[in-house]
Design a protein around this motif. Structure first.
Motif, PDB file in Angstrom:
ATOM      1  N   PHE A  29       8.486  11.187  60.313  1.00  0.00           N
ATOM      2  CA  PHE A  29       7.365  11.947  60.877  1.00  0.00           C
ATOM      3  C   PHE A  29       7.695  12.440  62.284  1.00  0.00           C
ATOM      4  CE2 PHE A  29       5.137  10.350  57.299  1.00  0.00           C
ATOM      5  CZ  PHE A  29       4.000  11.134  57.136  1.00  0.00           C
ATOM      6  N   ALA A  30       8.389  11.618  63.074  1.00  0.00           N
ATOM      7  CA  ALA A  30       8.802  12.071  64.407  1.00  0.00           C
ATOM      8  C   ALA A  30       9.832  13.190  64.294  1.00  0.00           C
ATOM      9  CB  ALA A  30       9.375  10.907  65.207  1.00  0.00           C
ATOM     10  N   GLY A  31      10.774  13.042  63.380  1.00  0.00           N
ATOM     11  CA  GLY A  31      11.798  14.067  63.197  1.00  0.00           C
ATOM     12  C   GLY A  31      11.216  15.390  62.748  1.00  0.00           C
ATOM     13  N   TYR A  32      10.154  15.334  61.934  1.00  0.00           N
ATOM     14  CA  TYR A  32       9.549  16.573  61.462  1.00  0.00           C
ATOM     15  C   TYR A  32       8.880  17.338  62.595  1.00  0.00           C
ATOM     16  CZ  TYR A  32       8.012  19.575  57.686  1.00  0.00           C
ATOM     17  OH  TYR A  32       7.873  20.647  56.845  1.00  0.00           O
ATOM     18  N   CYS A  33       8.508  16.623  63.658  1.00  0.00           N
ATOM     19  CA  CYS A  33       7.929  17.296  64.826  1.00  0.00           C
ATOM     20  C   CYS A  33       8.924  18.279  65.444  1.00  0.00           C
ATOM     21  CB  CYS A  33       7.504  16.270  65.879  1.00  0.00           C
ATOM     22  SG  CYS A  33       6.004  15.363  65.435  1.00  0.00           S
ATOM     23  N   VAL A  34      10.231  17.990  65.324  1.00  0.00           N
ATOM     24  CA  VAL A  34      11.245  18.895  65.872  1.00  0.00           C
ATOM     25  C   VAL A  34      11.115  20.264  65.224  1.00  0.00           C
ATOM     26  CG1 VAL A  34      13.714  19.321  66.120  1.00  0.00           C
ATOM     27  CG2 VAL A  34      12.821  16.997  66.373  1.00  0.00           C
ATOM     28  N   LEU A  35      10.972  20.298  63.898  1.00  0.00           N
ATOM     29  CA  LEU A  35      10.821  21.566  63.194  1.00  0.00           C
ATOM     30  C   LEU A  35       9.547  22.283  63.643  1.00  0.00           C
ATOM     31  CD1 LEU A  35      11.504  23.218  60.228  1.00  0.00           C
ATOM     32  CD2 LEU A  35       9.216  22.300  59.983  1.00  0.00           C
ATOM     33  N   LEU A  36       8.427  21.547  63.723  1.00  0.00           N
ATOM     34  CA  LEU A  36       7.160  22.169  64.086  1.00  0.00           C
ATOM     35  C   LEU A  36       7.188  22.699  65.515  1.00  0.00           C
ATOM     36  CD1 LEU A  36       4.774  19.557  62.428  1.00  0.00           C
ATOM     37  CD2 LEU A  36       5.272  21.868  61.627  1.00  0.00           C
ATOM     38  N   VAL A  37       7.849  21.970  66.415  1.00  0.00           N
ATOM     39  CA  VAL A  37       7.979  22.446  67.793  1.00  0.00           C
ATOM     40  C   VAL A  37       8.805  23.728  67.829  1.00  0.00           C
ATOM     41  CG1 VAL A  37       8.982  21.945  70.059  1.00  0.00           C
ATOM     42  CG2 VAL A  37       7.684  20.194  68.866  1.00  0.00           C
ATOM     43  N   ASN A  38       9.911  23.754  67.115  1.00  0.00           N
ATOM     44  CA  ASN A  38      10.754  24.952  67.093  1.00  0.00           C
ATOM     45  C   ASN A  38      10.021  26.137  66.472  1.00  0.00           C
ATOM     46  OD1 ASN A  38      13.126  24.021  68.357  1.00  0.00           O
ATOM     47  ND2 ASN A  38      13.741  22.947  66.504  1.00  0.00           N
ATOM     48  N   ALA A  39       9.196  25.879  65.451  1.00  0.00           N
ATOM     49  CA  ALA A  39       8.397  26.950  64.859  1.00  0.00           C
ATOM     50  C   ALA A  39       7.414  27.506  65.888  1.00  0.00           C
ATOM     51  CB  ALA A  39       7.649  26.436  63.633  1.00  0.00           C
ATOM     52  N   ASN A  40       6.836  26.634  66.712  1.00  0.00           N
ATOM     53  CA  ASN A  40       5.933  27.079  67.771  1.00  0.00           C
ATOM     54  C   ASN A  40       6.669  27.897  68.820  1.00  0.00           C
ATOM     55  OD1 ASN A  40       2.927  26.213  67.993  1.00  0.00           O
ATOM     56  ND2 ASN A  40       3.923  24.504  66.952  1.00  0.00           N
ATOM     57  N   VAL A  41       7.867  27.451  69.180  1.00  0.00           N
ATOM     58  CA  VAL A  41       8.657  28.184  70.181  1.00  0.00           C
ATOM     59  C   VAL A  41       8.972  29.591  69.673  1.00  0.00           C
ATOM     60  CG1 VAL A  41      10.850  28.263  71.424  1.00  0.00           C
ATOM     61  CG2 VAL A  41       9.625  26.103  71.210  1.00  0.00           C
ATOM     62  N   VAL A  42       9.360  29.698  68.398  1.00  0.00           N
ATOM     63  CA  VAL A  42       9.664  31.002  67.808  1.00  0.00           C
ATOM     64  C   VAL A  42       8.432  31.904  67.853  1.00  0.00           C
ATOM     65  CG1 VAL A  42      10.242  32.182  65.649  1.00  0.00           C
ATOM     66  CG2 VAL A  42      11.527  30.162  66.350  1.00  0.00           C
ATOM     67  N   ALA A  43       7.256  31.315  67.631  1.00  0.00           N
ATOM     68  CA  ALA A  43       6.025  32.104  67.618  1.00  0.00           C
ATOM     69  C   ALA A  43       5.553  32.480  69.019  1.00  0.00           C
ATOM     70  CB  ALA A  43       4.924  31.327  66.893  1.00  0.00           C
ATOM     71  N   ILE A  44       5.791  31.617  70.007  1.00  0.00           N
ATOM     72  CA  ILE A  44       5.243  31.812  71.348  1.00  0.00           C
ATOM     73  C   ILE A  44       6.066  32.766  72.184  1.00  0.00           C
ATOM     74  CG2 ILE A  44       4.779  30.642  73.547  1.00  0.00           C
ATOM     75  CD1 ILE A  44       3.996  28.153  71.887  1.00  0.00           C
ATOM     76  N   PHE A  45       7.398  32.641  72.155  1.00  0.00           N
ATOM     77  CA  PHE A  45       8.254  33.363  73.097  1.00  0.00           C
ATOM     78  C   PHE A  45       8.698  34.718  72.547  1.00  0.00           C
ATOM     79  CE2 PHE A  45       8.467  29.029  74.568  1.00  0.00           C
ATOM     80  CZ  PHE A  45       8.474  29.168  75.957  1.00  0.00           C
ATOM     81  N   PRO A  46       8.896  35.716  73.432  1.00  0.00           N
ATOM     82  CA  PRO A  46       9.339  37.049  73.000  1.00  0.00           C
ATOM     83  C   PRO A  46      10.732  37.004  72.361  1.00  0.00           C
ATOM     84  CG  PRO A  46       8.543  37.090  75.275  1.00  0.00           C
ATOM     85  CD  PRO A  46       8.655  35.655  74.884  1.00  0.00           C
ATOM     86  N   THR A  47      11.034  38.032  71.590  1.00  0.00           N
ATOM     87  CA  THR A  47      12.294  38.074  70.853  1.00  0.00           C
ATOM     88  C   THR A  47      13.515  37.964  71.768  1.00  0.00           C
ATOM     89  OG1 THR A  47      11.232  39.491  69.207  1.00  0.00           O
ATOM     90  CG2 THR A  47      13.633  39.422  69.192  1.00  0.00           C
ATOM     91  N   ASN A  48      13.450  38.632  72.930  1.00  0.00           N
ATOM     92  CA  ASN A  48      14.637  38.717  73.780  1.00  0.00           C
ATOM     93  C   ASN A  48      15.010  37.389  74.439  1.00  0.00           C
ATOM     94  OD1 ASN A  48      12.273  39.064  75.542  1.00  0.00           O
ATOM     95  ND2 ASN A  48      13.788  39.412  77.142  1.00  0.00           N
ATOM     96  N   VAL A  49      14.086  36.412  74.446  1.00  0.00           N
ATOM     97  CA  VAL A  49      14.391  35.090  75.023  1.00  0.00           C
ATOM     98  C   VAL A  49      14.134  33.965  74.024  1.00  0.00           C
ATOM     99  CG1 VAL A  49      13.940  35.814  77.388  1.00  0.00           C
ATOM    100  CG2 VAL A  49      12.069  34.877  76.019  1.00  0.00           C
ATOM    101  N   ARG A  50      13.881  34.327  72.782  1.00  0.00           N
ATOM    102  CA  ARG A  50      13.464  33.331  71.782  1.00  0.00           C
ATOM    103  C   ARG A  50      14.555  32.293  71.518  1.00  0.00           C
ATOM    104  NH1 ARG A  50      11.182  36.404  67.194  1.00  0.00           N
ATOM    105  NH2 ARG A  50       9.294  36.307  68.461  1.00  0.00           N
ATOM    106  N   ALA A  51      15.764  32.750  71.244  1.00  0.00           N
ATOM    107  CA  ALA A  51      16.850  31.809  70.958  1.00  0.00           C
ATOM    108  C   ALA A  51      17.148  30.936  72.174  1.00  0.00           C
ATOM    109  CB  ALA A  51      18.107  32.560  70.523  1.00  0.00           C
ATOM    110  N   MET A  52      17.042  31.528  73.370  1.00  0.00           N
ATOM    111  CA  MET A  52      17.248  30.761  74.593  1.00  0.00           C
ATOM    112  C   MET A  52      16.194  29.674  74.731  1.00  0.00           C
ATOM    113  SD  MET A  52      18.981  30.402  77.486  1.00  0.00           S
ATOM    114  CE  MET A  52      19.738  31.902  78.089  1.00  0.00           C
ATOM    115  N   ALA A  53      14.939  30.001  74.453  1.00  0.00           N
ATOM    116  CA  ALA A  53      13.854  29.028  74.553  1.00  0.00           C
ATOM    117  C   ALA A  53      14.039  27.883  73.559  1.00  0.00           C
ATOM    118  CB  ALA A  53      12.509  29.717  74.330  1.00  0.00           C
ATOM    119  N   VAL A  54      14.404  28.232  72.319  1.00  0.00           N
ATOM    120  CA  VAL A  54      14.665  27.195  71.313  1.00  0.00           C
ATOM    121  C   VAL A  54      15.822  26.308  71.756  1.00  0.00           C
ATOM    122  CG1 VAL A  54      15.406  26.766  68.939  1.00  0.00           C
ATOM    123  CG2 VAL A  54      13.750  28.574  69.410  1.00  0.00           C
ATOM    124  N   ALA A  55      16.884  26.942  72.266  1.00  0.00           N
ATOM    125  CA  ALA A  55      18.060  26.177  72.690  1.00  0.00           C
ATOM    126  C   ALA A  55      17.737  25.245  73.848  1.00  0.00           C
ATOM    127  CB  ALA A  55      19.187  27.139  73.087  1.00  0.00           C
TER     128      ALA A  55
END
Length: 465
Positions: A390-416
């Motif tokens: 359940f804790a590990g699955y939070c990683v996926l959900l957080v990354n999904a939120n980052v992809v949704a929140i940040f603009p395309t030009n900085v999205r991969a940087m934000a996830v990284a």
């Protein structure tokens, strides 16, 4: 996702089998086990920059080949130092697919289905755990030895490095035939290329040979991406300045608040999923070995008895036999992860992902607290699996939120960057969590659960997407 899990979790099986040949003590095992996370942490920022400026597909392809190369030559390590360097370099390379994959897949998916599709893809993280446990069980059941020289022998545990990294190599080949993210291309002004890729996707989805029915003729940027592109100018600046420009939007309000929240989430999730997960097989070996000698006892009572946790134990006679329980518990962890990912994927389209983040954090936190009061060994194993999954699955959900929140030009940087912070906690946890449990087992679990409850509360501050 599977390739990155293989490189990280595979070490929990390889280390017990290699400790005698490489003369590793318990402290060195903890450091080597976390070296992949350390390498990932150091390189995530640079990979994020390259993915946002050079392309997702290009970076994924070459990084996967580099991961398989360093993963495979880890088999020639002759001691602690050489293995540490090779695993660190493997971590440096696997950082790209470990984070960029979220931006790549997310940009091929409509916003309403994005979290659900990422969730379906995360099933392969569980498959990776099942894979390393099964091939480890199979290969380490042999005892053959190829004598290369007086100081080097090729044993089954060395072959395991190569087998574990095969998915990365095959994945690299597959990415040679995958298109670039069309949203990335549009953000770089390459609209015609993006349109051709969208037509290709249309033909695949419709099962037709032509894109005559595709109604889209022109593409434009999202307003937030257009603003960010204007602010960045033409990008004709030096590398350092370009990286700074790429990072600045992330550390400006309101994105800074969201970035910090996502970092805290990943700190909690990675500390348990990676740190506690690395020690999970050995901890369960201790628990089940006590079952044969005594009646059921609480897990902390077992782990703190006479300082016998494997983290600090020194044996006069080195024992490199990997017990069957190690494979079984790792396999159980992967199976539960796969099942939960499939169930969550089926319902995620109907339930807000923020609700799922809160639910996962609470279940993992409660499982960690319940471990202090449960004595039955099988119940302890299930609770450990629930906490880690359940804790590990939070990683996926957080990354999904980052992809949704940040603009395309900085999205991969934000996830990284969020994953970089998370993997720093993962390395620290994998190196010291055994000692912390030995020193004060209950406080350690309460502290980890408290961190998860904090993450659950902070989730409500994230924007709706």
């Amino acid at each position: 996702m599977m390739a990155s899990i293989n490189e990280a979790m595979g070490m929990s099986i390889i280390l017990p089998a290699s400790q005698c040949d490489l003369d590793l003590d318990a402290g060195e095992k903890g450091i080597v086990g976390g070296a992949v996370f350390l390498g990932t942490m150091f390189s995530s920022y640079f990979w994020g920059y390259l993915a946002d400026t050079r392309g997702r597909q290009l970076i994924l392809k070459y990084a996967l080949f580099a991961t398989s190369f360093f993963g495979a030559i880890s088999c020639v390590a002759t001691g602690f130092e050489s293995l540490l360097v090779l695993r660190f370099l493997t971590g440096v390379c696997v950082a790209a697919p470990a984070s960029t994959v979220y931006a790549y897949l997310g940009e091929f998916t409509t916003p309403s289905r994005r979290s659900q599709m990422l969730s379906f893809a995360s099933v392969w993280g569980g498959v990776g755990i099942v894979y390393v446990s099964l091939v480890g069980w199979w290969i380490l059941s042999y005892d053959w030895v190829f004598v290369i020289s007086d100081s080097f022998e090729f044993k089954p545990w060395r072959l395991l490095f190569i087998v574990n990294t095969l998915p990365a190599f095959l994945n690299g080949i597959a990415f040679c035939f995958c298109p670039e993210s069309p949203k990335f291309l549009v953000s770089r002004g390459r609209n015609e290329e993006a349109l051709e890729i969208l037509k290709r996707v249309y033909k695949i989805n419709k099962g037709t040979d032509t894109a005559d029915g595709y109604a889209v003729t022109t593409l434009r940027l999202d307003p937030e991406d257009a603003i960010a592109r204007e602010q960045n100018g033409d990008g004709s600046v030096g590398l350092f300045r370009s990286m700074v420009q790429q990072t600045l939007p992330i550390v400006k309000l309101p994105y800074l608040v969201y970035f910090i929240i996502c970092c805290v989430h990943n700190i909690g999730a990675f500390a348990i999923y990676g740190g506690l997960g690395l020690w999970f097989p050995e901890i369960m070996n201790q628990v089940f070995s006590q079952q044969a000698e005594h009646e059921d006892r609480k897990v902390c009572t077992i782990l703190q008895r006479n300082e016998t946790l494997p983290v600090v134990t020194e044996f006069e006679i080195c024992d490199d036999e990997v017990k069957v329980e190690t494979f079984l518990y790792t396999l159980l962890l992967g199976v539960i992860g796969c099942i939960y990912a499939l169930i969550t994927s089926a319902v995620l389209g109907r339930i807000d992902q923020k609700v799922m983040m809160v639910f996962n954090c609470i279940v993992a936190g409660v499982s960690g607290i319940a471990l202090q009061f449960i004595a039955n060994t099988y119940a302890v194993a299930i609770l450990f699996c629930l906490e880690i999954v359940f804790a590990g699955y939070c990683v996926l959900l957080v990354n999904a939120n980052v992809v949704a929140i940040f603009p395309t030009n900085v999205r991969a940087m934000a996830v990284a960057l969020t994953n970089m912070i998370g993997r720093l906690s993962c390395f620290a946890a994998s190196a010291v969590i055994g000692l912390l449990i030995l020193e004060n087992c209950p406080v350690t679990f309460y502290m980890l659960s408290g961190l998860l409850f904090l993450c659950a509360g902070l989730t409500f501050l994230l924007p709706k997407k």
